[in-house]
Write a protein that holds these residues in place. Structure first.
Motif, short mmCIF file in Angstrom:
data_model
loop_
_atom_site.label_atom_id
_atom_site.label_comp_id
_atom_site.label_asym_id
_atom_site.label_seq_id
_atom_site.Cartn_x
_atom_site.Cartn_y
_atom_site.Cartn_z
N GLY A 1 19.70 -11.58 51.43
CA GLY A 1 18.71 -12.10 52.48
C GLY A 1 17.50 -13.05 51.76
N GLU A 2 17.00 -13.41 52.69
CA GLU A 2 16.11 -14.86 52.49
C GLU A 2 15.12 -14.49 51.36
OE1 GLU A 2 13.32 -17.92 54.89
OE2 GLU A 2 14.38 -16.06 56.08
N ASN A 3 14.59 -13.16 51.45
CA ASN A 3 13.35 -12.99 50.52
C ASN A 3 13.77 -11.82 49.76
OD1 ASN A 3 11.14 -14.76 51.99
ND2 ASN A 3 11.60 -13.22 53.75
N GLY A 4 14.89 -11.46 49.40
CA GLY A 4 15.66 -10.20 48.78
C GLY A 4 15.51 -9.21 49.37
N THR A 5 16.20 -7.99 48.70
CA THR A 5 16.30 -6.69 49.29
C THR A 5 15.92 -5.78 48.35
OG1 THR A 5 18.18 -7.47 50.92
CG2 THR A 5 17.94 -5.20 50.36
N LEU A 6 15.18 -4.70 48.62
CA LEU A 6 14.92 -3.58 47.89
C LEU A 6 15.49 -2.36 48.28
CD1 LEU A 6 10.98 -3.67 48.71
CD2 LEU A 6 12.11 -4.23 46.53
N THR A 7 15.89 -1.64 47.21
CA THR A 7 16.75 -0.23 47.39
C THR A 7 16.04 0.74 46.63
OG1 THR A 7 18.21 -0.89 45.63
CG2 THR A 7 18.98 -1.38 47.59
N ASP B 1 26.50 10.20 31.01
CA ASP B 1 26.26 11.07 29.88
C ASP B 1 26.15 12.36 30.31
OD1 ASP B 1 26.23 8.93 28.04
OD2 ASP B 1 24.01 8.96 27.94
N ALA B 2 25.89 12.57 31.75
CA ALA B 2 25.85 13.81 32.11
C ALA B 2 26.87 14.56 32.73
CB ALA B 2 24.56 13.91 33.43
N PRO B 3 27.16 16.02 32.95
CA PRO B 3 28.34 16.18 33.36
C PRO B 3 28.60 15.90 34.70
CG PRO B 3 27.24 17.90 32.31
CD PRO B 3 26.36 16.85 32.50
N GLU B 4 29.91 15.40 35.02
CA GLU B 4 30.13 14.70 36.44
C GLU B 4 29.95 15.90 37.58
OE1 GLU B 4 31.21 12.12 39.15
OE2 GLU B 4 30.93 11.76 36.99
N LYS B 5 30.45 17.15 37.26
CA LYS B 5 29.96 17.99 38.34
C LYS B 5 28.33 18.09 38.61
CE LYS B 5 34.11 20.96 38.30
NZ LYS B 5 34.39 22.32 38.20
N PHE B 6 27.57 17.99 37.73
CA PHE B 6 26.13 17.84 37.63
C PHE B 6 25.64 16.76 38.61
CE2 PHE B 6 22.20 16.61 36.01
CZ PHE B 6 21.22 17.82 36.42
N VAL B 7 26.16 15.54 38.08
CA VAL B 7 25.86 14.37 38.73
C VAL B 7 25.97 14.41 40.01
CG1 VAL B 7 26.29 12.04 38.72
CG2 VAL B 7 26.11 12.95 36.56
N GLN B 8 27.27 14.92 40.52
CA GLN B 8 27.62 14.91 41.90
C GLN B 8 26.73 16.08 42.68
OE1 GLN B 8 29.93 13.22 43.62
NE2 GLN B 8 30.56 12.17 41.78
N SER B 9 26.41 16.87 42.31
CA SER B 9 25.40 17.91 42.82
C SER B 9 24.15 17.31 43.15
CB SER B 9 25.36 19.33 42.03
OG SER B 9 24.64 19.07 40.74
N GLN B 10 23.83 16.65 41.97
CA GLN B 10 22.50 15.81 42.11
C GLN B 10 22.44 14.83 43.19
OE1 GLN B 10 19.34 16.68 40.19
NE2 GLN B 10 20.68 18.46 40.40
N LEU B 11 23.43 14.03 43.33
CA LEU B 11 23.58 13.11 44.34
C LEU B 11 23.45 13.43 45.75
CD1 LEU B 11 26.30 10.63 42.84
CD2 LEU B 11 23.95 10.30 43.05
N LYS B 12 24.06 14.79 46.16
CA LYS B 12 23.93 15.58 47.16
C LYS B 12 22.42 16.06 47.71
CE LYS B 12 28.52 17.55 46.70
NZ LYS B 12 29.28 18.69 46.68
N GLY B 13 21.52 15.91 46.82
CA GLY B 13 20.42 16.18 47.25
C GLY B 13 19.34 14.87 47.41
N ILE B 14 19.80 13.70 47.52
CA ILE B 14 19.15 12.61 47.50
C ILE B 14 19.72 11.62 48.87
CG2 ILE B 14 18.25 12.42 45.39
CD1 ILE B 14 20.47 10.15 45.02
N ILE B 15 18.71 10.79 49.49
CA ILE B 15 19.26 9.83 50.41
C ILE B 15 18.86 8.36 49.84
CG2 ILE B 15 18.75 8.94 52.77
CD1 ILE B 15 18.56 11.82 53.53
N GLY B 16 19.65 7.44 50.06
CA GLY B 16 19.33 6.16 49.54
C GLY B 16 18.68 5.31 50.58
N PHE B 17 18.10 4.24 50.44
CA PHE B 17 17.24 3.50 51.44
C PHE B 17 17.32 1.83 50.93
CE2 PHE B 17 13.57 4.44 48.65
CZ PHE B 17 13.09 3.19 48.48
N GLU B 18 17.38 1.02 51.98
CA GLU B 18 17.63 -0.21 51.68
C GLU B 18 16.49 -1.14 52.74
OE1 GLU B 18 21.35 -2.62 51.13
OE2 GLU B 18 20.85 -3.14 53.32
#
Length: 211
Positions: A49-55, A146-163
């Motif tokens: 983008g012209e002024n950058g993008t926040l995520t 460094d965290a167990p993969e199944k734990f990471v996947q479960s944590q990712l299911k609890g968040i939503i990204g934004f841009e």
């Protein structure tokens, strides 16, 4: 943001640098029930983008993500160094006494339309990049792997990204630029004595007032 000309900062490189340095911002959006704000770390990609993008990301349970509207306007606020300024530091206090206290600060406001995403790989990349950014200074940086993969996947299911592609930015460096030279020196000396010459507000004040 009310910004008189002598406090306004338009240097996009400096605004970007300040956002990166502060990193932790306040995300404000207007939802169906009114204004909502969250305090979250954000990453800035200046190549998009012209002024950058926040995520960043929010908890799925956060009401800020509960909207079906598109083209939602968002404001990301990054608050930098700040300090109370006493009139006792002004040389003009001794001359005529017509002085009052104030508050000096640095702030950047970034505006743009926010969009949300739940793609697992995209979320993982965002969280990983955010983690790497803030772990870099540690002697032994922690990584997402460094965290167990199944734990990471479960944590990712609890968040939503934004841009947020940044449409415009307001920068305000309110650092006594409107005061007479003797008052400016008094502010620098006062901050150094009270907060220490290496304090963030002392450093940025000295840099701006002596430039």
């Amino acid at each position: 943001m009310y910004t008189p000309p002598h406090f306004r900062e338009d240097d996009i490189a400096l605004l970007h640098e300040t956002i990166r340095r502060i990193a932790f911002g306040t995300l404000v959006t207007l939802g169906p029930d009114g204004l909502v704000a969250s305090h979250v770390p954000m990453l800035l990609d200046t190549s998009k983008g012209e002024n950058g993008t926040l995520t960043g990301h929010l908890a799925k349970a956060n009401i800020q993500t509960k909207t079906e509207a598109s083209d939602i306007e968002a404001l990301a606020i990054f608050q930098g160094p700040e300090a109370y300024i006493t009139p006792n530091w002004y040389a003009t206090k001794q001359e005529h006494g017509k002085v009052v206290p104030t508050w000096n600060y640095v702030a950047v406001h970034a505006y743009g339309k926010i969009s949300f995403f739940e793609d697992a790989e995209r979320l993982r990349d965002q969280v990983s990049s955010l983690t790497d950014r803030h772990e870099a200074a540690n002697a032994e940086p922690w990584a997402l792997n460094d965290a167990p993969e199944k734990f990471v996947q479960s944590q990712l299911k609890g968040i939503i990204g934004f841009e947020i592609p940044i449409a415009r930015m307001d920068g305000k460096w309110k650092l006594s630029q409107n005061r007479p030279a003797a008052d400016k020196e008094g502010v620098i000396s006062g901050l150094d004595a009270r907060d220490g010459a290496d304090a963030a507000i002392s450093s940025v004040t000295r840099e701006r007032l002596q430039s």
